[in-house]
Design a protein around this motif. Structure first.
Motif, PDB file in Angstrom:
ATOM      1  N   ARG A  77       0.853  -1.183   0.000  1.00 33.45           N
ATOM      2  CA  ARG A  77       0.000   0.000   0.000  1.00 33.45           C
ATOM      3  C   ARG A  77       0.883   1.225   0.000  1.00 33.45           C
ATOM      4  N   GLY A  78       0.309   2.346  -0.433  1.00 35.12           N
ATOM      5  CA  GLY A  78       1.111   3.559  -0.460  1.00 35.12           C
ATOM      6  C   GLY A  78       0.385   4.689  -1.156  1.00 35.12           C
ATOM      7  N   ALA A  79       1.168   5.662  -1.620  1.00 29.90           N
ATOM      8  CA  ALA A  79       0.640   6.855  -2.270  1.00 29.90           C
ATOM      9  C   ALA A  79       0.906   6.765  -3.765  1.00 29.90           C
ATOM     10  N   ALA A  80      -0.164   6.649  -4.547  1.00 29.83           N
ATOM     11  CA  ALA A  80      -0.054   6.582  -6.007  1.00 29.83           C
ATOM     12  C   ALA A  80      -0.245   7.978  -6.579  1.00 29.83           C
ATOM     13  N   CYS A  81       0.781   8.495  -7.223  1.00 34.29           N
ATOM     14  CA  CYS A  81       0.672   9.823  -7.831  1.00 34.29           C
ATOM     15  C   CYS A  81      -0.295   9.754  -9.012  1.00 34.29           C
ATOM     16  N   PRO A  82      -1.300  10.644  -9.073  1.00 33.50           N
ATOM     17  CA  PRO A  82      -2.280  10.586 -10.173  1.00 33.50           C
ATOM     18  C   PRO A  82      -1.697  10.948 -11.538  1.00 33.50           C
ATOM     19  N   THR A  83      -0.541  11.621 -11.558  1.00 35.55           N
ATOM     20  CA  THR A  83       0.091  11.998 -12.822  1.00 35.55           C
ATOM     21  C   THR A  83       1.019  10.879 -13.266  1.00 35.55           C
ATOM     22  N   PRO A  84       0.747  10.247 -14.414  1.00 33.74           N
ATOM     23  CA  PRO A  84       1.566   9.098 -14.816  1.00 33.74           C
ATOM     24  C   PRO A  84       3.008   9.489 -15.094  1.00 33.74           C
ATOM     25  N   LEU A  85       3.894   8.552 -14.814  1.00 28.07           N
ATOM     26  CA  LEU A  85       5.311   8.738 -15.108  1.00 28.07           C
ATOM     27  C   LEU A  85       5.577   8.622 -16.597  1.00 28.07           C
ATOM     28  N   GLY A  86       4.809   7.791 -17.263  1.00 28.90           N
ATOM     29  CA  GLY A  86       4.954   7.527 -18.685  1.00 28.90           C
ATOM     30  C   GLY A  86       4.175   6.275 -19.031  1.00 28.90           C
ATOM     31  N   SER A  87       4.471   5.674 -20.167  1.00 29.74           N
ATOM     32  CA  SER A  87       3.767   4.461 -20.566  1.00 29.74           C
ATOM     33  C   SER A  87       4.711   3.553 -21.346  1.00 29.74           C
ATOM     34  N   TYR A  88       4.320   2.306 -21.449  1.00 34.41           N
ATOM     35  CA  TYR A  88       5.069   1.361 -22.267  1.00 34.41           C
ATOM     36  C   TYR A  88       4.086   0.416 -22.949  1.00 34.41           C
ATOM     37  N   ARG A  89       4.556  -0.283 -23.974  1.00 30.82           N
ATOM     38  CA  ARG A  89       3.711  -1.200 -24.743  1.00 30.82           C
ATOM     39  C   ARG A  89       4.316  -2.602 -24.688  1.00 30.82           C
ATOM     40  N   TYR A  90       3.463  -3.575 -24.570  1.00 28.22           N
ATOM     41  CA  TYR A  90       3.937  -4.963 -24.619  1.00 28.22           C
ATOM     42  C   TYR A  90       2.869  -5.838 -25.277  1.00 28.22           C
ATOM     43  N   ARG A  91       3.260  -7.040 -25.640  1.00 27.19           N
ATOM     44  CA  ARG A  91       2.319  -7.991 -26.243  1.00 27.19           C
ATOM     45  C   ARG A  91       1.756  -8.882 -25.149  1.00 27.19           C
ATOM     46  N   LYS A  92       0.455  -8.806 -24.983  1.00 29.94           N
ATOM     47  CA  LYS A  92      -0.232  -9.607 -23.977  1.00 29.94           C
ATOM     48  C   LYS A  92      -0.773 -10.873 -24.634  1.00 29.94           C
ATOM     49  N   ARG A  93      -0.296 -12.010 -24.150  1.00 33.98           N
ATOM     50  CA  ARG A  93      -0.712 -13.290 -24.707  1.00 33.98           C
ATOM     51  C   ARG A  93      -1.958 -13.788 -23.991  1.00 33.98           C
ATOM     52  N   ARG A  94      -2.975 -14.161 -24.770  1.00 35.14           N
ATOM     53  CA  ARG A  94      -4.211 -14.687 -24.199  1.00 35.14           C
ATOM     54  C   ARG A  94      -4.154 -16.209 -24.128  1.00 35.14           C
ATOM     55  N   GLN A  95      -5.090 -16.765 -23.353  1.00 37.68           N
ATOM     56  CA  GLN A  95      -5.123 -18.215 -23.185  1.00 37.68           C
ATOM     57  C   GLN A  95      -5.346 -18.934 -24.510  1.00 37.68           C
ATOM     58  N   SER A  96      -6.035 -18.271 -25.452  1.00 38.35           N
ATOM     59  CA  SER A  96      -6.303 -18.867 -26.755  1.00 38.35           C
ATOM     60  C   SER A  96      -5.047 -18.981 -27.608  1.00 38.35           C
ATOM     61  N   GLY A  97      -3.992 -18.261 -27.207  1.00 38.10           N
ATOM     62  CA  GLY A  97      -2.785 -18.226 -28.014  1.00 38.10           C
ATOM     63  C   GLY A  97      -2.673 -16.960 -28.826  1.00 38.10           C
ATOM     64  N   ALA A  98      -3.780 -16.235 -28.973  1.00 36.53           N
ATOM     65  CA  ALA A  98      -3.752 -14.953 -29.670  1.00 36.53           C
ATOM     66  C   ALA A  98      -3.059 -13.924 -28.779  1.00 36.53           C
ATOM     67  N   ALA A  99      -2.617 -12.826 -29.393  1.00 34.40           N
ATOM     68  CA  ALA A  99      -1.928 -11.781 -28.646  1.00 34.40           C
ATOM     69  C   ALA A  99      -2.504 -10.426 -29.011  1.00 34.40           C
ATOM     70  N   VAL A 100      -2.457  -9.521 -28.052  1.00 36.14           N
ATOM     71  CA  VAL A 100      -2.895  -8.142 -28.291  1.00 36.14           C
ATOM     72  C   VAL A 100      -1.791  -7.216 -27.820  1.00 36.14           C
ATOM     73  N   TRP A 101      -1.754  -6.038 -28.434  1.00 35.99           N
ATOM     74  CA  TRP A 101      -0.898  -4.999 -27.895  1.00 35.99           C
ATOM     75  C   TRP A 101      -1.602  -4.367 -26.692  1.00 35.99           C
ATOM     76  N   ALA A 102      -0.847  -4.113 -25.641  1.00 35.97           N
ATOM     77  CA  ALA A 102      -1.383  -3.423 -24.469  1.00 35.97           C
ATOM     78  C   ALA A 102      -0.521  -2.201 -24.188  1.00 35.97           C
ATOM     79  N   ASP A 103      -1.146  -1.042 -24.102  1.00 33.34           N
ATOM     80  CA  ASP A 103      -0.471   0.186 -23.698  1.00 33.34           C
ATOM     81  C   ASP A 103      -0.712   0.390 -22.202  1.00 33.34           C
ATOM     82  N   VAL A 104       0.364   0.530 -21.448  1.00 36.32           N
ATOM     83  CA  VAL A 104       0.277   0.562 -19.988  1.00 36.32           C
ATOM     84  C   VAL A 104       0.735   1.921 -19.470  1.00 36.32           C
ATOM     85  N   ASP A 105      -0.158   2.644 -18.802  1.00 40.91           N
ATOM     86  CA  ASP A 105       0.206   3.884 -18.117  1.00 40.91           C
ATOM     87  C   ASP A 105       0.778   3.530 -16.741  1.00 40.91           C
TER      88      ASP A 105
END
Length: 399
Positions: A77-105
Motif C-alpha cells: 500500500r502507499g501513495a499513487a501519484c495521479p500523474t503518470p510517469l509515462g507508458s510502455y507497450r507490450y504484447r499480452k498473450r491470451r489463453q487462446s494463443g492470440a496476442a494483443v498490444w497493451a499500452d500501460v500507463d
C-alpha cells in the motif's frame, strides 16, 4: 464469430487495449543520494519480472485502480501519484494463443506498507531491486527506460566545483609551482559548495515532510505522530534557511546571484511551511478521515518532493544538467495543473453531497472544513510550481 488464428496479433477497435500499472518504490536512507529501490513481481504465466498492473476498473480513477492492483498482486500500500510517469507497450498473450498490444500507463507509487498476507502471495514472488537491477530484470524496452529515468542517477553531478578546482590546482602546481593563486581560490570555493550542500539538505526535509503528509492523509491511529514529524521537519527547514541567509551575507563569492539563492531557499522553506499548515489544520479541526482527492494531492506532493531531491544536486553543474533540470521542472508544472483539477473535482463532489443531504448546519460545517483542507493542500503544490520556476530561472541564466 471466428477466433483469430493461434499467435496472431489483433486489436480491439483497431487499437491496443489500455492497462494501468504502478512503479512501487522506496528510498533507503534520508539523503538526496540515498538509493532508490523498485519492487517487482513475477508474472503468473511466465515467471518473468514485471510491475503490478491490470485493467481499468469501473468507478476508480486509473491511478487508484493501479494502486488496487499493487495491493492485490504485490501486497503493498502507499501513495499513487495521479500523474503518470509515462507508458510502455507490450504484447499480452491470451489463453487462446492470440496476442494483443497493451499500452500501460505507469504511476509512481511510494510504498508505505508491506502486507504479510495478500491475495496473490502464493502465485507470485515479490522482490526489491536497485534501479539498475530492476531495469535489467524487465523485458520491455520502454519500461526499462522508465525505470532508468526514475531518479536518473546518471544525471547526478559527479563532482562539486570545489573538488574540480582543487584537482586543477594540484595539476597546475606540479607543473608550474604557482600554488598561491589556486590556494586563494580553494579558500573561496568551499563557500560555494556549502550552498549546494544546504540546498540538498533542504530537499531532504521536503521529502521527509511529504512522506509524513502522505501517511497522515491515509488516516489511522498514528496521525499525531505524523503531525509531529511534519512540525519537526518545518523547524529543520527554518534552521537551514537561516544558515543560507547568513552564509549569503558572509560570502564574497556565490554560485548564483544572491537574490536567486535567497529566493530558491525561501521557496523550499515555503513548501514545508505549507505542509505544516496542513498538519495544523488536521489537528485544529480534528480531521480523522480524508477525501480520496486529498490523498491524491498528497501523493502528488510526495512525487514533487522526490523530483526536487533529484534536481538539487544537478545545480552543482547546472550547465551540464540544464536539459534534465528542464524535464524535472516541466513535470512539476504538469503535476500542479493536475492537482488543480483534482482540487476542483473534490470540492464539487463534497458540495453536491452536502446539498443532497439537505444542507443542514452540520453538513455546511463539514463542507467548510473540507474546503479549508483542500485549499491548504493546493498551496503546498503551488509552492512546488514556484520552485520549478525558480529552477528554470537558474537554468536560463547559467546553462
Amino acid at each position: 464469430m471466428s477466433r483469430p488464428p493461434e499467435g496472431r496479433l489483433y486489436f480491439r477497435g483497431g487499437c491496443a487495449i489500455r492497462q494501468i500499472a504502478v512503479l512501487p518504490y522506496r528510498t533507503l536512507g534520508s539523503g538526496v543520494d540515498a538509493p532508490i529501490q523498485i519492487l517487482l513481481i513475477t508474472s503468473r504465466g511466465t515467471g518473468r519480472w514485471v510491475v503490478p498492473k491490470g485493467g481499468l476498473m469501473k468507478g476508480l480513477a486509473p491511478h487508484a485502480a493501479a494502486a488496487a492492483e499493487a495491493e492485490e498482486e504485490a501486497g503493498v500500500r502507499g501513495a499513487a501519484c495521479p500523474t503518470p510517469l509515462g507508458s510502455y507497450r507490450y504484447r499480452k498473450r491470451r489463453q487462446s494463443g492470440a496476442a494483443v498490444w497493451a499500452d500501460v500507463d505507469v504511476f509512481p507509487f511510494a510504498v508505505t506498507e508491506e502486507l504479510d498476507t495478500w491475495d496473490e502471495q502464493h502465485q507470485r514472488e515479490r522482490r526489491w531491486f536497485s534501479l539498475g537491477e530492476a531495469a535489467s530484470a524487465v523485458d520491455e524496452d520502454d519500461l526499462r527506460a522508465l525505470i532508468r529515468s526514475f531518479g536518473a542517477r546518471e544525471f547526478r553531478a559527479a563532482a562539486s566545483p570545489a573538488r574540480l578546482i582543487g584537482a586543477m590546482a594540484d595539476k597546475m602546481a606540479s607543473k608550474t609551482g604557482v600554488n598561491a593563486m589556486f590556494a586563494w581560490f580553494q579558500k573561496l570555493m568551499p563557500q560555494q559548495s556549502q550552498f549546494f550542500d544546504l540546498f540538498e539538505k533542504q530537499a531532504v526535509t521536503l521529502v521527509a515532510g511529504a512522506d509524513a503528509l502522505a501517511r497522515l492523509a491515509q488516516g489511522g491511529p498514528s496521525s499525531a505522530q505524523h503531525i509531529r514529524e511534519i512540525e519537526e521537519r518545518e523547524h529543520d527547514a527554518d534552521d537551514i534557511t537561516r544558515e543560507v541567509l547568513q552564509t549569503v551575507r558572509r560570502s564574497f563569492l556565490t554560485p548564483f546571484d544572491r537574490s536567486a539563492i535567497t529566493s530558491l531557499i525561501n521557496t523550499m522553506d515555503d513548501a514545508i511551511d505549507e505542509m505544516q499548515h496542513v498538519a495544523g489544520a488536521v489537528s485544529l479541526y480534528e480531521v480523522a478521515d480524508f477525501e480520496p482527492e486529498m490523498r491524491d494531492m498528497a501523493a502528488i506532493i510526495v512525487d514533487a518532493a522526490r523530483l526536487t531531491a533529484e534536481a538539487m544536486p544537478l545545480l552543482r553543474r547546472i550547465a551540464d544538467n540544464g536539459h534534465r533540470l528542464h524535464e524535472l521542472t516541466e513535470r512539476l508544472v504538469r503535476m500542479e495543473g493536475h492537482a488543480d483539477e483534482i482540487h476542483a473535482q473534490g470540492l464539487k463532489r463534497i458540495y453536491l453531497e452536502a446539498n443532497a443531504r439537505g444542507g443542514r448546519e452540520a453538513d455546511a460545517l463539514h463542507f467548510l472544513v473540507r474546503q479549508e483542507m483542500f485549499k491548504r493542500l493546493e498551496r503546498v503544490v503551488d509552492r512546488f510550481e514556484d520552485l520549478a520556476n525558480e529552477i528554470d530561472g537558474l537554468v536560463i541564466d547559467h546553462a
